[in-house]
Motif scaffolding. Structure first.
Motif, PDB file in Angstrom:
ATOM      1  N   CYS A 395      45.321  30.072  36.646  1.00 22.11           N
ATOM      2  CA  CYS A 395      46.415  31.029  36.801  1.00 22.11           C
ATOM      3  C   CYS A 395      46.885  31.428  35.407  1.00 22.11           C
ATOM      4  O   CYS A 395      47.477  30.619  34.686  1.00 22.11           O
ATOM      5  CB  CYS A 395      47.555  30.406  37.600  1.00 22.11           C
ATOM      6  N   ASN A 396      46.611  32.662  35.009  1.00 27.16           N
ATOM      7  CA  ASN A 396      46.892  33.109  33.649  1.00 27.16           C
ATOM      8  C   ASN A 396      48.173  33.934  33.615  1.00 27.16           C
ATOM      9  O   ASN A 396      48.248  35.012  34.207  1.00 27.16           O
ATOM     10  CB  ASN A 396      45.714  33.941  33.117  1.00 27.16           C
ATOM     11  N   ILE A 397      49.170  33.411  32.919  1.00 23.51           N
ATOM     12  CA  ILE A 397      50.473  34.070  32.801  1.00 23.51           C
ATOM     13  C   ILE A 397      50.927  33.973  31.346  1.00 23.51           C
ATOM     14  O   ILE A 397      50.791  32.923  30.721  1.00 23.51           O
ATOM     15  CB  ILE A 397      51.526  33.404  33.715  1.00 23.51           C
ATOM     16  N   TYR A 398      51.477  35.049  30.818  1.00 20.70           N
ATOM     17  CA  TYR A 398      52.028  34.988  29.465  1.00 20.70           C
ATOM     18  C   TYR A 398      53.105  33.897  29.421  1.00 20.70           C
ATOM     19  O   TYR A 398      53.857  33.704  30.369  1.00 20.70           O
ATOM     20  CB  TYR A 398      52.670  36.308  29.071  1.00 20.70           C
ATOM     21  N   SER A 399      53.193  33.234  28.282  1.00 17.69           N
ATOM     22  CA  SER A 399      54.126  32.117  28.158  1.00 17.69           C
ATOM     23  C   SER A 399      55.553  32.509  28.515  1.00 17.69           C
ATOM     24  O   SER A 399      56.228  31.814  29.273  1.00 17.69           O
ATOM     25  CB  SER A 399      54.088  31.560  26.731  1.00 17.69           C
ATOM     26  N   SER A 400      56.034  33.639  27.987  1.00 27.12           N
ATOM     27  CA  SER A 400      57.425  34.006  28.267  1.00 27.12           C
ATOM     28  C   SER A 400      57.621  34.381  29.726  1.00 27.12           C
ATOM     29  O   SER A 400      58.702  34.192  30.289  1.00 27.12           O
ATOM     30  CB  SER A 400      57.885  35.156  27.357  1.00 27.12           C
ATOM     31  N   PHE A 401      56.582  34.914  30.389  1.00 24.93           N
ATOM     32  CA  PHE A 401      56.696  35.244  31.802  1.00 24.93           C
ATOM     33  C   PHE A 401      56.631  33.997  32.675  1.00 24.93           C
ATOM     34  O   PHE A 401      57.134  33.991  33.810  1.00 24.93           O
ATOM     35  CB  PHE A 401      55.587  36.210  32.220  1.00 24.93           C
ATOM     36  N   MET A 402      55.999  32.941  32.169  1.00 25.89           N
ATOM     37  CA  MET A 402      55.923  31.694  32.933  1.00 25.89           C
ATOM     38  C   MET A 402      57.305  31.104  33.170  1.00 25.89           C
ATOM     39  O   MET A 402      57.513  30.352  34.136  1.00 25.89           O
ATOM     40  CB  MET A 402      55.027  30.699  32.195  1.00 25.89           C
ATOM     41  N   GLN A 403      58.258  31.458  32.327  1.00 23.99           N
ATOM     42  CA  GLN A 403      59.626  30.980  32.524  1.00 23.99           C
ATOM     43  C   GLN A 403      60.142  31.341  33.920  1.00 23.99           C
ATOM     44  O   GLN A 403      60.969  30.627  34.495  1.00 23.99           O
ATOM     45  CB  GLN A 403      60.542  31.592  31.458  1.00 23.99           C
ATOM     46  N   ARG A 404      59.650  32.435  34.465  1.00 30.57           N
ATOM     47  CA  ARG A 404      60.118  32.889  35.758  1.00 30.57           C
ATOM     48  C   ARG A 404      59.574  32.026  36.895  1.00 30.57           C
ATOM     49  O   ARG A 404      60.025  32.142  38.036  1.00 30.57           O
ATOM     50  CB  ARG A 404      59.701  34.355  35.968  1.00 30.57           C
ATOM     51  N   SER A 405      58.587  31.199  36.597  1.00 32.86           N
ATOM     52  CA  SER A 405      57.922  30.415  37.647  1.00 32.86           C
ATOM     53  C   SER A 405      58.191  28.923  37.523  1.00 32.86           C
ATOM     54  O   SER A 405      57.472  28.121  38.119  1.00 32.86           O
ATOM     55  CB  SER A 405      56.405  30.654  37.565  1.00 32.86           C
ATOM     56  N   PHE A 406      59.204  28.563  36.772  1.00 30.65           N
ATOM     57  CA  PHE A 406      59.445  27.141  36.512  1.00 30.65           C
ATOM     58  C   PHE A 406      59.620  26.352  37.812  1.00 30.65           C
ATOM     59  O   PHE A 406      59.037  25.280  37.985  1.00 30.65           O
ATOM     60  CB  PHE A 406      60.679  26.975  35.622  1.00 30.65           C
ATOM     61  N   LEU A 429      54.995  32.744  18.788  1.00 25.83           N
ATOM     62  CA  LEU A 429      55.542  34.051  18.429  1.00 25.83           C
ATOM     63  C   LEU A 429      54.522  35.141  18.754  1.00 25.83           C
ATOM     64  O   LEU A 429      53.324  34.965  18.562  1.00 25.83           O
ATOM     65  CB  LEU A 429      55.890  34.077  16.943  1.00 25.83           C
ATOM     66  N   VAL A 430      55.025  36.279  19.248  1.00 28.13           N
ATOM     67  CA  VAL A 430      54.103  37.340  19.672  1.00 28.13           C
ATOM     68  C   VAL A 430      54.171  38.581  18.797  1.00 28.13           C
ATOM     69  O   VAL A 430      53.385  39.510  18.988  1.00 28.13           O
ATOM     70  CB  VAL A 430      54.350  37.741  21.138  1.00 28.13           C
ATOM     71  N   GLY A 431      55.115  38.644  17.864  1.00 28.07           N
ATOM     72  CA  GLY A 431      55.146  39.778  16.957  1.00 28.07           C
ATOM     73  C   GLY A 431      56.159  40.826  17.351  1.00 28.07           C
ATOM     74  O   GLY A 431      57.335  40.542  17.598  1.00 28.07           O
ATOM     75  N   GLU A 432      55.688  42.081  17.442  1.00 25.10           N
ATOM     76  CA  GLU A 432      56.582  43.235  17.535  1.00 25.10           C
ATOM     77  C   GLU A 432      57.353  43.327  18.846  1.00 25.10           C
ATOM     78  O   GLU A 432      58.351  44.049  18.917  1.00 25.10           O
ATOM     79  CB  GLU A 432      55.774  44.521  17.315  1.00 25.10           C
ATOM     80  N   ASP A 433      56.930  42.649  19.893  1.00 24.30           N
ATOM     81  CA  ASP A 433      57.674  42.693  21.156  1.00 24.30           C
ATOM     82  C   ASP A 433      58.984  41.912  21.096  1.00 24.30           C
ATOM     83  O   ASP A 433      59.872  42.120  21.918  1.00 24.30           O
ATOM     84  CB  ASP A 433      56.811  42.168  22.302  1.00 24.30           C
ATOM     85  N   GLY A 434      59.096  40.990  20.166  1.00 19.57           N
ATOM     86  CA  GLY A 434      60.376  40.349  19.919  1.00 19.57           C
ATOM     87  C   GLY A 434      60.782  39.249  20.874  1.00 19.57           C
ATOM     88  O   GLY A 434      59.949  38.694  21.604  1.00 19.57           O
ATOM     89  N   PRO A 435      62.086  38.918  20.887  1.00 22.71           N
ATOM     90  CA  PRO A 435      62.563  37.696  21.542  1.00 22.71           C
ATOM     91  C   PRO A 435      62.354  37.637  23.046  1.00 22.71           C
ATOM     92  O   PRO A 435      62.272  36.550  23.608  1.00 22.71           O
ATOM     93  CB  PRO A 435      64.066  37.667  21.196  1.00 22.71           C
ATOM     94  N   THR A 436      62.258  38.783  23.721  1.00 20.31           N
ATOM     95  CA  THR A 436      62.018  38.718  25.167  1.00 20.31           C
ATOM     96  C   THR A 436      60.594  38.298  25.492  1.00 20.31           C
ATOM     97  O   THR A 436      60.304  37.887  26.619  1.00 20.31           O
ATOM     98  CB  THR A 436      62.282  40.081  25.832  1.00 20.31           C
ATOM     99  N   HIS A 437      59.696  38.383  24.504  1.00 17.64           N
ATOM    100  CA  HIS A 437      58.290  38.093  24.756  1.00 17.64           C
ATOM    101  C   HIS A 437      57.759  36.885  23.988  1.00 17.64           C
ATOM    102  O   HIS A 437      56.647  36.426  24.275  1.00 17.64           O
ATOM    103  CB  HIS A 437      57.434  39.314  24.407  1.00 17.64           C
ATOM    104  N   HIS A 438      58.509  36.387  23.012  1.00 17.91           N
ATOM    105  CA  HIS A 438      58.046  35.193  22.301  1.00 17.91           C
ATOM    106  C   HIS A 438      57.873  34.038  23.285  1.00 17.91           C
ATOM    107  O   HIS A 438      58.721  33.789  24.145  1.00 17.91           O
ATOM    108  CB  HIS A 438      59.056  34.762  21.218  1.00 17.91           C
ATOM    109  N   GLY A 439      56.762  33.325  23.146  1.00 17.18           N
ATOM    110  CA  GLY A 439      56.502  32.180  24.027  1.00 17.18           C
ATOM    111  C   GLY A 439      56.951  30.882  23.379  1.00 17.18           C
ATOM    112  O   GLY A 439      56.131  30.024  23.046  1.00 17.18           O
TER     113      GLY A 439
END
Length: 641
Positions: A395-406, A429-439
C-alpha cells in the motif's frame, strides 16, 4: 527575465480593483490572468494545469463576493494561483514555491484572503461549513464558499461534511469543480455519476427549466427563507434522479454549468449569493484550459517544471554520466519484478499512481494494482482486507498523507497483526510543497504502535531488498518502508534480491572516538561528511541502522560499549523519532555517552529546494561535519582541563 502582466491585470492589486472592471472587460481579465500564470510558471515552475482550469471561477468569485469578509476556501490549493494573483500577490508571484517566497498553497499567515491553510485534499467543505456556522452564531451576513474538485470529492471527509451541511442550516455554497481529474484521471463510481449528470439530455433539459425559474427569482430584501424553501420544494420536483445524491443530503443542487463562461458564472454566483442555506453549484471545466498541451495531457502538465511556453518543451537537466533513478521508480519497477515472482502480491495507492510509480504495475497487471481515489483510510483497510485472504499487499501512500490513516493502521492492521506493507513515499522533507507535504512524523507516530516493523533504505539496493523481505511468508507483521522524494545514489540499481534479517543493521565503517548512526537516505550525507572529516584527521565510525523498530540492540550495545560520543542522523522529526529511540535504549541500559540528534527540528519547516532545507535543518553533510568537529573539540577541551 521580467514578466509583465496585461494592461488590465497590472491595475488589479485587490478584489476591489477587480470590481471596478466592467462586465464586458472580464473576458480580457481572464485572458491576461491565464497568460500571466503561463508566463510565470514556465519560467519559475510550480503547479500548472489546475489553476488554468479555474481562471474564470477565480475572477467570478472575487468579482461577486465581498472578499475577504466573505470567505473562500480552496480545496488542496493547486488551483489557487489565480486567487493569489488577484489578492495583492501579483508582483510576488514569481517567488511562488521558492525559498523565502510565496507558498504554493493558500496560507493564513500569508494573506487575509487565504481563509484556511490547505495542502491535503477534501477539507474545504468542513472548513467552510465551520465558518458559516460561526457567522450564523455571531449574526453576521458573511458568506462562505468551498471550492472542491471532483477528485477531492471522492474522499470520505467531503461526504461527512456534506452530510452535516445539509442539516446545519448554515449559509454555505459548495462549488464542485468537475474536470474528471485530480493529478491522475479520477476513478470510481462518483466519476461515472458526475459524467451521467453532465451528459444526460433529459437532465440537461430539466436543468435548463430550473434555471429559467431561477432567472425569475425576486432577488433582494424581499427574498425570504420561506420563499427559498418553497422554491426548493418546487425545483426538487423538476430535477432528475441524477441529482438525488446531493438532494438526498439536503443540499440544493444547481448546474451543471460551463465553468469557462465568465458572464454566466458571474450571473449565477450573484443569484446563489442571495439564496440562503446549504447549496451546491456544479461547474464543468477543463484542467489546463488555454494551454493546448496541458489540455491534452493533464497528468503530465499538473506540475511540469520549467518549460518553453511556445514549443511546450519541458526543460530537462543534461548529464555526462548515467544518473540514479528516483526512489519512486525503483519501487514501481521492483513491484513488477516481485509480482512476477509471487502471485499473491497486490498494489494499492490512493490517487497517486504516477507519483508513486505504481502506474507501471497498473498498466502491466491491472487486476493486481489499484488506484482507489483520494481515500487514504480506505486504502489501508482495503489492504488489510486483502491481507486477511493471504494477499501480500504493498500500500503506497505519501508519508504526509499517511497521517490521515493512522487509526486504520492501528485498528485494522497492527492489532490484527496483518502483514500489510506500507510504502511511505516522500518521507522526510519534500522541498517546494512545504509543510503540508513534508513527511516529518511517520517514524514518531508509527514507532509507538506495537507489532510494527519500521525500516528506511539508504539506497536503491536496500529498497529492493527490503521490499523483497517484506513479501516473504516468514514476515508476519506490518512492514513500513519509508523513502524520500527524488533521486537515489545508484545508477546501476537493478541488483539481485537478498533477504535482510529483521531488526539487523549494518556497520559500514569502524572508527575512533565517535560513532555516527544513520537511518535511511541521510546515511549518504554521513558518508560524504566522513570523506571530508578524514582529510582533517578525524575518523568517525558509521552504522546504517536500517530498522527503527525493532532496533538492532546488539549493534547499539556495540556502539555504546566502544564510543562515548554518538551522533544520530535522520530525515524525520527529532521529537520521538530515531534519535529518541537510541536515547531510550541508552537510558534503559544505563550507558553514559554524549549524544547529538540531527534531523528535522521541532518546528514547521517552510518550502524551498531540498538542499536549502537540509542546510536549514542542519542535517546535510556540512552540518554533520560541524557537529562531529564540535564533539571532538568538546572532548579535547575536557581532556585538557
Amino acid at each position: 527575465m521580467e514578466i509583465v502582466p496585461g494592461a488590465l491585470l497590472k491595475q488589479i492589486n485587490s478584489p476591489n480593483d477587480l470590481k471596478n472592471v466592467s462586465r464586458e472587460q472580464l473576458h480580457q481579465v481572464c485572458d491576461e490572468l491565464r497568460q500571466y500564470i503561463i508566463d510565470v510558471v514556465s519560467v519559475h515552475g510550480g503547479h500548472f494545469a489546475a489553476s488554468l482550469g479555474v481562471v474564470e471561477l477565480s475572477v467570478a468569485l472575487h468579482y461577486v463576493y465581498n472578499t475577504p469578509y466573505d470567505q473562500l476556501v480552496w480545496d488542496v490549493g493547486h488551483q489557487a494561483y489565480g486567487h493569489k494573483i488577484l489578492t495583492g500577490r501579483r508582483d510576488a508571484f514569481p517567488t511562488n514555491r521558492k525559498y523565502g517566497g510565496l507558498s504554493g498553497f493558500p496560507k493564513r499567515s500569508e494573506s487575509e484572503y487565504d481563509t484556511f491553510g490547505v495542502g491535503h485534499s477534501s477539507t474545504s467543505i468542513s472548513a467552510a461549513l465551520g465558518m458559516a456556522m460561526a457567522a450564523k452564531y455571531k449574526g453576521e451576513n458573511r458568506k462562505s464558499v468551498a471550492i472542491i474538485g471532483d477528485g477531492s470529492m471522492t474522499a470520505g471527509m467531503a461526504f461527512e461534511a456534506m452530510n452535516h451541511a445539509g442539516v446545519a442550516d448554515s449559509d454555505v455554497l459548495i462549488i464542485l469543480n468537475d474536470n474528471c481529474m485530480s493529478i491522475d484521471p479520477n476513478v470510481g463510481a462518483l466519476k461515472e455519476y458526475l459524467t451521467d449528470i453532465t451528459t444526460s439530455p433529459t437532465y440537461n433539459k430539466l436543468k435548463s427549466d430550473v434555471w429559467k425559474i431561477m432567472g425569475k427569482l425576486p432577488v433582494g430584501k424581499g427574498f425570504s427563507r420561506a420563499m427559498a424553501h418553497k422554491l426548493t420544494e418546487g425545483v426538487k420536483g423538476m430535477v432528475s434522479s441524477s441529482s438525488n445524491l446531493f438532494e438526498a443530503l439536503k443540499l440544493r443542487y444547481f448546474g451543471p454549468i460551463d465553468g469557462h463562461n465568465i458572464t454566466n458564472l458571474v450571473d449565477t454566483l450573484k443569484d446563489l449569493r442571495e439564496i440562503p442555506g446549504p447549496k451546491i453549484l456544479h461547474i464543468v471545466t477543463v484542467k489546463g484550459k488555454g494551454y493546448a498541451l496541458a489540455e491534452q495531457d493533464q497528468t503530465k502538465w499538473h506540475a511540469p517544471g520549467l518549460f518553453d511556453k511556445i514549443t511546450g518543451e519541458i526543460v530537462k537537466k543534461t548529464y555526462n554520466a548515467p544518473q540514479p533513478p528516483k526512489y519512486q521508480d525503483v519501487f514501481g519497477h521492483t513491484m513488477i519484478e516481485l509480482a512476477e515472482m509471487n502471485d499473491k502480491i497486490m498494489g494499492v495507492t490512493p490517487a497517486m499512481p504516477s507519483g508513486s510509480s505504481l502506474k507501471f504495475m497498473m498498466e502491466k497487471m491491472p487486476n493486481r494494482a489499484f488506484d482507489v481515489g483520494i481515500c487514504e483510510q480506505h486504502a489501508v483497510t482495503l489492504s488489510a482486507g486483502l491481507a486477511t485472504q493471504g494477499m501480500r499487499v504493498f500500500c503506497n501512500i505519501y508519508s504526509s498523507f499517511m497521517q490521515r490513516s493512522f487509526d486504520q493502521v492501528v485498528h485494522d492492521v497492527a492489532i490484527q497483526k496483518l502483514p500489510v506493507v506500507l510504502c511511505l513515499d516522500r518521507a522526510g522533507l519534500v522541498g517546494e510543497d512545504g509543510p503540508t507535504h513534508h513527511g516529518c512524523y511517520d517514524i514518531a507516530y508509527f514507532r509507538c504502535i506495537p507489532n510494527m516493523i519500521i525500516v528506511a533504505p539508504m539506497n536503491e539496493q536496500e529498497l529492493r531488498n527490503l521490499m523483497y523481505t517484506a513479501q516473504l511468508e516468514s514476515t508476519k507483521y506490518p512492514f513500513v518502508i519509508r523513502y524520500p522524494r527524488g533521486e537515489g545514489v545508484m545508477p546501476e540499481w537493478r541488483t539481485k534480491f537478498e533477504a535482510i534479517e529483521i531488526g539487523k543493521g549494518r556497520k559500514l565503517k569502524d572508527g575512533a572516538g565517535i560513532a555516527i548512526l544513520s537511518i535511511g537516505h541521510p546515511g549518504n550525507f554521513v558518508q560524504a561528511a566522513i570523506r571530508e572529516l578524514r582529510t582533517e584527521g578525524l575518523n568517525p565510525a558509521h552504522y546504517d541502522m536500517r530498522f527503527v523498530k525493532p532496533i538492532d540492540e546488539a549493534m547499539l550495545h556495540e556502539v555504546f560499549s566502544n564510543y562515548s560520543k554518538v551522533i544520530t542522523v535522520e530525515d524525520g522529526t527529532v521529537v520521538g523519532g530515531f534519535g529518541s529511540a537510541v536515547l531510550e535504549f541508552m537510558a534503559q541500559h544505563d550507558y553514559q555517552a554524549s549524544v547529538k540528534i540531527l534531523g528535522i527540528p521541532d518546528r514547521l519547516v517552510e518550502h524551498g529546494t531540498l538542499k536549502e532545507l537540509y542546510r536549514e535543518c542542519r542535517y546535510d553533510a556540512a552540518a554533520i561535519v560541524d557537529a562531529t568537529k564540535k564533539m571532538f573539540e568538546v572532548s579535547s577541551e575536557l581532556s585538557v582541563g
